[in-house]
Motif scaffolding. Structure first.
Motif, short mmCIF file in Angstrom:
data_model
loop_
_atom_site.label_atom_id
_atom_site.label_comp_id
_atom_site.label_asym_id
_atom_site.label_seq_id
_atom_site.Cartn_x
_atom_site.Cartn_y
_atom_site.Cartn_z
N GLY A 452 0.80 -1.22 0.00
CA GLY A 452 0.00 0.00 0.00
C GLY A 452 0.83 1.26 0.00
O GLY A 452 0.32 2.35 -0.31
N ASP A 453 2.12 1.15 0.37
CA ASP A 453 2.99 2.32 0.33
C ASP A 453 3.30 2.68 -1.12
O ASP A 453 3.33 1.81 -2.01
CB ASP A 453 4.32 2.03 1.04
CG ASP A 453 4.15 1.97 2.55
OD1 ASP A 453 3.07 2.37 3.04
OD2 ASP A 453 5.09 1.53 3.24
N THR A 454 3.56 3.96 -1.35
CA THR A 454 4.08 4.39 -2.64
C THR A 454 5.57 4.09 -2.65
O THR A 454 6.35 4.70 -1.91
CB THR A 454 3.85 5.89 -2.85
OG1 THR A 454 2.44 6.15 -2.81
CG2 THR A 454 4.40 6.34 -4.19
N LEU A 455 5.97 3.13 -3.46
CA LEU A 455 7.35 2.66 -3.43
C LEU A 455 8.23 3.51 -4.33
O LEU A 455 7.92 3.70 -5.51
CB LEU A 455 7.41 1.20 -3.88
CG LEU A 455 6.68 0.18 -3.01
CD1 LEU A 455 6.78 -1.21 -3.62
CD2 LEU A 455 7.24 0.17 -1.60
N PRO A 456 9.33 4.03 -3.79
CA PRO A 456 10.30 4.73 -4.64
C PRO A 456 10.90 3.75 -5.64
O PRO A 456 10.77 2.53 -5.52
CB PRO A 456 11.36 5.23 -3.65
CG PRO A 456 10.69 5.18 -2.32
CD PRO A 456 9.71 4.04 -2.38
N GLN A 457 11.60 4.30 -6.62
CA GLN A 457 12.23 3.45 -7.62
C GLN A 457 13.22 2.49 -6.96
O GLN A 457 13.97 2.87 -6.06
CB GLN A 457 12.96 4.32 -8.65
CG GLN A 457 13.51 3.54 -9.83
CD GLN A 457 14.14 4.47 -10.86
OE1 GLN A 457 14.18 5.68 -10.66
NE2 GLN A 457 14.63 3.91 -11.95
N ASP A 458 13.20 1.26 -7.41
CA ASP A 458 14.11 0.21 -6.93
C ASP A 458 13.82 -0.21 -5.49
O ASP A 458 14.65 -0.90 -4.87
CB ASP A 458 15.58 0.64 -7.04
CG ASP A 458 15.98 0.94 -8.47
OD1 ASP A 458 15.43 0.28 -9.37
OD2 ASP A 458 16.82 1.83 -8.68
N LYS A 459 12.69 0.18 -4.92
CA LYS A 459 12.33 -0.28 -3.58
C LYS A 459 11.21 -1.30 -3.67
O LYS A 459 10.36 -1.24 -4.56
CB LYS A 459 11.90 0.90 -2.71
CG LYS A 459 13.00 1.93 -2.49
CD LYS A 459 14.19 1.31 -1.80
CE LYS A 459 15.32 2.31 -1.64
NZ LYS A 459 16.53 1.71 -1.07
N GLU A 460 11.22 -2.23 -2.73
CA GLU A 460 10.20 -3.27 -2.68
C GLU A 460 9.63 -3.37 -1.28
O GLU A 460 10.24 -2.92 -0.30
CB GLU A 460 10.79 -4.62 -3.11
CG GLU A 460 11.28 -4.66 -4.55
CD GLU A 460 11.83 -6.02 -4.93
OE1 GLU A 460 11.75 -6.95 -4.09
OE2 GLU A 460 12.33 -6.17 -6.06
N VAL A 461 8.44 -3.97 -1.19
CA VAL A 461 7.82 -4.21 0.11
C VAL A 461 8.76 -5.06 0.96
O VAL A 461 9.29 -6.07 0.51
CB VAL A 461 6.47 -4.92 -0.05
CG1 VAL A 461 5.92 -5.35 1.30
CG2 VAL A 461 5.48 -4.00 -0.76
N ASN A 492 15.99 7.27 -2.03
CA ASN A 492 15.59 6.48 -3.20
C ASN A 492 16.76 5.80 -3.89
O ASN A 492 16.60 4.78 -4.55
CB ASN A 492 14.86 7.37 -4.21
CG ASN A 492 13.56 7.89 -3.64
OD1 ASN A 492 13.13 7.45 -2.59
ND2 ASN A 492 12.94 8.83 -4.32
N GLU A 493 17.96 6.36 -3.75
CA GLU A 493 19.14 5.77 -4.38
C GLU A 493 19.88 4.82 -3.45
O GLU A 493 20.95 4.32 -3.77
CB GLU A 493 20.12 6.87 -4.85
CG GLU A 493 19.64 7.64 -6.07
CD GLU A 493 18.54 8.62 -5.73
OE1 GLU A 493 18.60 9.20 -4.63
OE2 GLU A 493 17.61 8.79 -6.54
N GLY A 494 19.33 4.61 -2.26
CA GLY A 494 19.97 3.73 -1.30
C GLY A 494 21.04 4.40 -0.48
O GLY A 494 21.79 3.74 0.25
#
Length: 549
Positions: A452-461, A492-494
């Motif tokens: 349900g979260d808005t995931l940034p690029q390259d992020k996963e639950v 977002n870039e880690g």
């Protein structure tokens, strides 16, 4: 005239034969020409099912008749634990749970009668007695179909179903469109520790429990079956021997899970690849697929792993990556598909030089030369449940000595910590300093990306969203009152960034030396006193000798 009568009789017979020939496609009142008697029949129809499948109907509610089948009197459920007697209608709806429970009850019934449904022009049909029927689809490979219920039932001529009376009845026929459960999917969750089911944290040495689900179980009848689960654990996760367990959910006749047997129902192969542990569970044993009896159900694999000292720290997750390999059609070779899922386990450190967390807890002394930090102080870290009535009990969870980290002196480095609450106390001070007996409260908090979260690029639950460290003085300090000394956020870039709020300084007080200046009187009196005592002792022994003579 006799010839005309014979011709008329033949024509009536032909009409009757033709009429009987179409009963499988239309409701019929039976040979007596009246609706509401035991010889009535109707048609059930289902659509949306592939031609290669096998479709079978089982009666679950039957019509009742009085006077030896001569008069309809109501309905009787054959599976009262699931459905009641009066739920016979065209739009009868059961929940998914009820449907599965009903299917389990029907499969367990050794006296049930199977009615095969015939395929023609995209539809499956069967001519049946009035009642409700459970329709099950087997031998389908490209899809798994949910159970369905369809009914052939009585209504009044005006369409109502109240106060049904013989002579005013007609039969309403039922139909349904199959719902496809879809291709098999794999789902992996963490069932232990703090965090979410996709992401958590653990202490080094903790056991992490996992559950892998394959849903739905496919049905294979060809010569090229494939269904296996390949689970890869990062280097910091070590599989716990003999912990693997495989069951089919609700497959026993009493609704409990059925345990599968290694070597018979599946093969289990642990291996290593590049330092990572690989666990393979294969449901094709000796070339034979073993799960056809459980088609449409859920297979569940559980096991444990230990987080080791090889675990990566902070925002670098220890990943558990599972892949489901299967075929869409076992009758053809190479029609394979995969599905994948992951979980993420984290462990944190405080004042680790390589992580950039230096400065959270700083050991200092009260001398002018101690402002940069004080090395050599020993600290013990306790878990939250070890604080009892204001005192720390039992052996410490971890110990550390303040030392130089990078260019910073007096740093306390604790590694391999789960999110949670800890208590810290100094146990030994450097030489020349007194021990600081204050109990400090340390809180590590972590948040994870969730469904349900808005995931940034390259992020996963399941991935780490942010983590914080707070330190407070005194055992009575509440979480809200703790001084926040570090805040780490993964962008977002880690990249990990820190909000500077100042670290917690733990102070040591130096021990004052005995005076080395001042008057000499004390020294002289001490020497004189010692001389008098020696002289007295000498005189005492001399007098004893004279007496002995």
């Amino acid at each position: 005239m006799k010839k005309l009568k014979k011709l008329f009789a033949v024509m009536l017979s032909l009409i009757m034969v033709l009429a009987m020939g179409i009963t499988s496609f239309a409701a019929t009142p039976g040979n007596d020409g009246k609706y509401g008697t035991a010889d009535d029949r109707g048609t059930i129809t289902v659509t949306g099912i592939e031609k290669s499948a096998t479709v079978t109907a089982y009666k679950v509610i039957e019509a009742k008749y009085d006077n030896n089948g001569g008069s309809f009197s109501g309905y009787n459920s054959l599976y009262t634990s699931v459905i009641s007697n009066n739920r016979v209608q065209a739009d009868l709806e059961l929940t998914r749970e009820e449907l599965n429970k009903l299917a389990d009850a029907v499969n367990a019934n050794t006296t049930k009668t199977a009615i095969s449904m015939a395929y023609a022009n995209g539809s499956w049909t069967a001519t049946v007695e009035p009642g409700t029927y459970l329709v099950l689809v087997t031998n389908a490979e490209t899809n798994i179909y949910n159970p369905m219920v369809v009914s052939v039932y009585y209504t009044n001529t005006d369409g109502t179903t109240n106060n049904l009376h013989e002579g005013n009845l007609v039969i309403a026929e039922g139909g349904a469109t199959a719902k496809v459960s879809g291709q098999p999917k794999v789902d992996k969750v963490i069932t232990s520790g703090n965090g979410t089911d996709k992401g958590n944290s653990a202490n080094v040495g903790d056991t992490v429990s996992y559950k892998v689900s394959v849903n739905p179980v496919p049905n294979y009848n060809g010569t090229n079956p494939k269904l296996n689960v390949v689970d890869t654990l990062d280097k910091g996760l070590q599989y716990t021997d003999e912990s693997l367990n495989v069951v089919v959910k609700g497959a026993n006749t009493d609704g409990t899970d059925k345990a599968l047997v290694a070597g018979t129902d599946y093969t289990f192969t642990p291996s290593t690849n590049g330092g990572k542990t690989v666990l393979t569970v294969d449901f094709v044993v000796g070339g034979k697929y073993t799960l056809n009896a459980y088609a449409g159900k859920v297979v569940e694999i559980t096991y444990n792993a230990t987080l080791t000292s090889d675990a990566t720290l902070n925002d670098n997750a220890n990943v558990n990556d599972v892949t489901l390999n299967y075929t869409r059609d076992s009758k053809t070779e190479g029609n394979d598909e995969t599905d994948n899922d992951k979980t993420y386990t984290y462990t944190f450190d405080i004042d680790g030089n390589a992580t950039g967390t230096t400065g959270i807890i700083n050991k200092k002394g009260d001398k002018a030369t101690d402002t940069e930090g004080l090395n050599g102080a020993t600290f013990a870290l306790y878990k939250e449940n070890q604080l009892k009535e204001g005192e720390l009990t039992g052996n410490p969870f971890k110990t550390a000595t303040s030392e130089t980290q990078g260019t910073a002196k007096g740093q306390l480095h604790f590694t391999g910590l789960a999110a949670g609450t800890y208590y810290l106390q100094e146990t030994a001070a450097p030489r020349g300093y007194s021990v600081n007996t204050t109990i400090f409260k340390v809180v590590i908090d972590a948040t994870y990306y969730q469904t349900g979260d808005t995931l940034p690029q390259d992020k996963e639950v399941g991935m780490l969203k942010s983590w914080t460290v707070k330190v407070g003085e005194g055992i009575n300090a509440t979480g809200d009152a703790l001084k926040e000394v570090a805040n780490f956020t993964v962008d977002n870039e880690g990249k990990m960034t820190r909000a500077e709020n100042g670290g917690m300084d733990i102070q040591n007080t130096s021990i004052s030396s005995l005076p080395s200046t001042g008057g000499i009187g004390t020294t002289i009196f001490t020497i004189v006193g010692c001389g008098i005592m020696i002289a007295a002792a000498g005189l005492f022994f001399a007098s004893r000798r004279k007496e002995n003579r």
